[in-house]
Design a protein around this motif. Structure first.
Motif, PDB file in Angstrom:
ATOM      1  N   UNK A 235      74.442 -12.074   5.890  1.00 21.50           N
ATOM      2  CA  UNK A 235      74.002 -12.947   4.801  1.00 21.50           C
ATOM      3  C   UNK A 235      72.822 -13.818   5.223  1.00 21.50           C
ATOM      4  N   UNK A 236      72.873 -14.362   6.436  1.00 19.66           N
ATOM      5  CA  UNK A 236      71.809 -15.259   6.903  1.00 19.66           C
ATOM      6  C   UNK A 236      70.496 -14.508   7.072  1.00 19.66           C
ATOM      7  N   UNK A 237      70.558 -13.296   7.633  1.00 17.74           N
ATOM      8  CA  UNK A 237      69.334 -12.491   7.806  1.00 17.74           C
ATOM      9  C   UNK A 237      68.704 -12.189   6.451  1.00 17.74           C
ATOM     10  N   UNK A 238      69.531 -11.834   5.479  1.00 17.15           N
ATOM     11  CA  UNK A 238      69.013 -11.558   4.134  1.00 17.15           C
ATOM     12  C   UNK A 238      68.405 -12.812   3.520  1.00 17.15           C
ATOM     13  N   UNK A 239      69.079 -13.935   3.657  1.00 12.98           N
ATOM     14  CA  UNK A 239      68.546 -15.199   3.144  1.00 12.98           C
ATOM     15  C   UNK A 239      67.190 -15.525   3.759  1.00 12.98           C
ATOM     16  N   UNK A 240      67.086 -15.415   5.073  1.00 12.04           N
ATOM     17  CA  UNK A 240      65.837 -15.750   5.762  1.00 12.04           C
ATOM     18  C   UNK A 240      64.681 -14.896   5.264  1.00 12.04           C
ATOM     19  N   UNK A 241      64.942 -13.600   5.092  1.00  6.80           N
ATOM     20  CA  UNK A 241      63.888 -12.684   4.664  1.00  6.80           C
ATOM     21  C   UNK A 241      63.334 -13.070   3.301  1.00  6.80           C
ATOM     22  N   UNK A 242      64.226 -13.279   2.336  1.00  8.11           N
ATOM     23  CA  UNK A 242      63.761 -13.545   0.976  1.00  8.11           C
ATOM     24  C   UNK A 242      63.362 -15.006   0.766  1.00  8.11           C
ATOM     25  N   UNK A 243      63.878 -15.908   1.584  1.00  3.85           N
ATOM     26  CA  UNK A 243      63.402 -17.288   1.509  1.00  3.85           C
ATOM     27  C   UNK A 243      61.962 -17.377   2.025  1.00  3.85           C
ATOM     28  N   UNK A 244      61.647 -16.628   3.081  1.00  2.00           N
ATOM     29  CA  UNK A 244      60.270 -16.577   3.578  1.00  2.00           C
ATOM     30  C   UNK A 244      59.324 -16.044   2.500  1.00  2.00           C
ATOM     31  N   UNK A 245      59.747 -15.017   1.794  1.00  2.00           N
ATOM     32  CA  UNK A 245      58.914 -14.463   0.717  1.00  2.00           C
ATOM     33  C   UNK A 245      58.710 -15.486  -0.394  1.00  2.00           C
ATOM     34  N   UNK A 246      59.790 -16.197  -0.736  1.00  2.00           N
ATOM     35  CA  UNK A 246      59.682 -17.206  -1.794  1.00  2.00           C
ATOM     36  C   UNK A 246      58.741 -18.330  -1.387  1.00  2.00           C
ATOM     37  N   UNK A 247      58.859 -18.810  -0.150  1.00  2.83           N
ATOM     38  CA  UNK A 247      58.002 -19.893   0.320  1.00  2.83           C
ATOM     39  C   UNK A 247      56.542 -19.474   0.388  1.00  2.83           C
ATOM     40  N   UNK A 248      56.306 -18.213   0.746  1.00  4.49           N
ATOM     41  CA  UNK A 248      54.937 -17.747   0.875  1.00  4.49           C
ATOM     42  C   UNK A 248      54.290 -17.457  -0.476  1.00  4.49           C
ATOM     43  N   UNK A 251      55.118 -22.244  -4.864  1.00  9.16           N
ATOM     44  CA  UNK A 251      54.893 -23.606  -4.399  1.00  9.16           C
ATOM     45  C   UNK A 251      56.170 -24.197  -3.811  1.00  9.16           C
ATOM     46  N   UNK A 252      56.017 -24.922  -2.698  1.00  8.79           N
ATOM     47  CA  UNK A 252      57.169 -25.559  -2.053  1.00  8.79           C
ATOM     48  C   UNK A 252      57.890 -26.495  -3.010  1.00  8.79           C
ATOM     49  N   UNK A 253      57.135 -27.188  -3.859  1.00  6.07           N
ATOM     50  CA  UNK A 253      57.724 -28.129  -4.800  1.00  6.07           C
ATOM     51  C   UNK A 253      58.619 -27.436  -5.812  1.00  6.07           C
ATOM     52  N   UNK A 254      58.449 -26.133  -5.972  1.00  7.67           N
ATOM     53  CA  UNK A 254      59.269 -25.367  -6.904  1.00  7.67           C
ATOM     54  C   UNK A 254      60.435 -24.707  -6.180  1.00  7.67           C
ATOM     55  N   UNK A 255      60.155 -24.143  -5.005  1.00 14.71           N
ATOM     56  CA  UNK A 255      61.166 -23.393  -4.266  1.00 14.71           C
ATOM     57  C   UNK A 255      62.345 -24.290  -3.879  1.00 14.71           C
ATOM     58  N   UNK A 256      62.061 -25.455  -3.308  1.00 19.95           N
ATOM     59  CA  UNK A 256      63.128 -26.310  -2.767  1.00 19.95           C
ATOM     60  C   UNK A 256      64.164 -26.720  -3.810  1.00 19.95           C
ATOM     61  N   UNK A 257      63.764 -27.304  -4.954  1.00 19.74           N
ATOM     62  CA  UNK A 257      64.791 -27.743  -5.918  1.00 19.74           C
ATOM     63  C   UNK A 257      65.535 -26.597  -6.587  1.00 19.74           C
ATOM     64  N   UNK A 258      64.824 -25.515  -6.930  1.00 16.77           N
ATOM     65  CA  UNK A 258      65.506 -24.398  -7.592  1.00 16.77           C
ATOM     66  C   UNK A 258      66.500 -23.745  -6.643  1.00 16.77           C
ATOM     67  N   UNK A 259      66.086 -23.576  -5.391  1.00 19.35           N
ATOM     68  CA  UNK A 259      66.980 -22.995  -4.391  1.00 19.35           C
ATOM     69  C   UNK A 259      68.208 -23.888  -4.203  1.00 19.35           C
TER      70      UNK A 259
END
Length: 355
Positions: A235-248, A251-259
């Protein structure tokens, strides 16, 4: 008198455990909030000289700044992991809102994403909501073996939830990511959040097993402990992969609260199903906790709609999908030379537009 003292001891133990979990959760928020900004800087630097993570690139693995953010996040996740061993998920998980406050403050200073007055009010609401939940959170369930956790995870209700989560994640990965991953933020964040709810349950199970082992009750000899560890790693590996894609990509201001909102909501649902946290509380306590959570949601919404919001301009260029799911357009400070407003996404990602 002896009986009365003995009767009070479990309550005192619960309070002590909750306090330990609270301190660990607060420490986790500080580290994780800072890691978002450090990783974002690393991703931007890596994307400038290689293939960006948003299009499946892994050039960030060669960027020291990204690794600094990763190490900071690991410290935060370790503290978070330990917190779940002492306190219920319904207490620990909502406190992740404090990482948004840390992220917003650092983004204001480092990324030059403005934090306006309403954004500050949002921070205050997050603190009030978190305090409400802390004061009314249930005590930790008394568990003496990892087998008890396995029995809870094997009940039909949680098996149905876990199966549904896996099915939704597979559908998102294979059907929606290729077509909508670069334009719809909920695709990447949805994968992270669904997998995150399972990772929290696995982390709590593994944390309890390690806690009991350190207390002299060896849980490492049970295969269930290692199954929880493998599920957590996946689960953590999958989260890291797609969280990196979302951050890249966004916008950080959007990713953080929605996540935060999606992850916390799904984690509370998973915890209520698996550990039956609300069964040990009165309806008034449950309602109070929900009010605290809604207060946090209001705070994160205010942080989002006001953070890094561009100044008014005479006319905005037309752009299909200028508002996604009610979220307004934002302009990144590092793209001020560009004339058009692109919502949610990094403004240098022209190739990701829908035809």
């Amino acid at each position: 008198m002896a009986q009365a003292t003995a009767a009070q001891d479990p309550a005192m133990a619960v309070t002590t455990d909750n306090h330990k979990g609270l301190v660990l959760a607060l420490s986790s928020s500080l580290f994780i909030g800072a890691s978002f900004i450090i990783k974002k800087k690393g991703l931007k630097r890596a994307g400038a000289s290689g293939v960006r993570a948003g299009v499946g690139g892994y050039s960030y693995l060669y960027e020291p700044l990204w690794w600094a953010g990763m190490i900071t996040m690991i410290f935060g996740e370790v503290a978070n992991f330990a917190a779940y061993a002492f306190a219920p998920a319904i207490l620990v998980t909502p406190l992740g809102a404090l990482s948004i406050i840390v992220s917003a403050a650092l983004a204001h200073v480092i990324l030059k994403e403005k934090l306006h007055v309403l954004g500050m009010l949002g921070c205050a609401l997050c603190v009030v909501g978190s305090t409400t939940i802390v004061l009314h959170a249930p005590g930790e369930r008394d568990i003496e073996s990892v087998k008890q956790v396995w029995d809870l995870a094997s009940e039909p209700a949680f098996l149905l939830y876990a199966t549904s989560v896996v099915a939704v994640v597979l559908i998102l990965i294979f059907l929606y990511v290729p077509q909508y991953g670069h334009t719809q933020i909920l695709v990447y964040i949805g994968i992270c959040s669904f997998m995150g709810s399972l990772s929290v349950m696995s982390a709590k199970a593994l944390g309890i097993a390690l806690k009991l082992t350190f207390e002299g009750i060896n849980q490492l000899m049970y295969p269930q402990t290692w199954v929880f560890a493998m599920v957590l790693a996946t689960c953590v590996i999958t989260q890291m992969n797609y969280l990196n894609r979302a951050l890249d990509t966004f916008n950080t201001a959007v990713v953080s609260p929605i996540y935060y909102v999606m992850f916390t909501s799904l984690t509370i649902v998973a915890s209520v199903i698996m550990f039956k946290d609300w069964d040990r509380q009165t309806p008034a306590q449950v309602v109070t906790e929900l009010c605290g959570f809604v207060t946090i949601l209001a705070g994160t919404y205010l942080l989002h709609v006001t953070k890094d919001h561009c100044e008014p301009v005479p006319a905005l260029p037309s752009f299909k999908g200028a508002i996604y799911n009610g979220f307004p357009s934002v302009k990144r400070p590092d793209d001020e030379e560009m004339s058009e407003q692109i919502p949610l996404r990094r403004q240098d990602s022209h190739s990701y537009r829908s035809p």
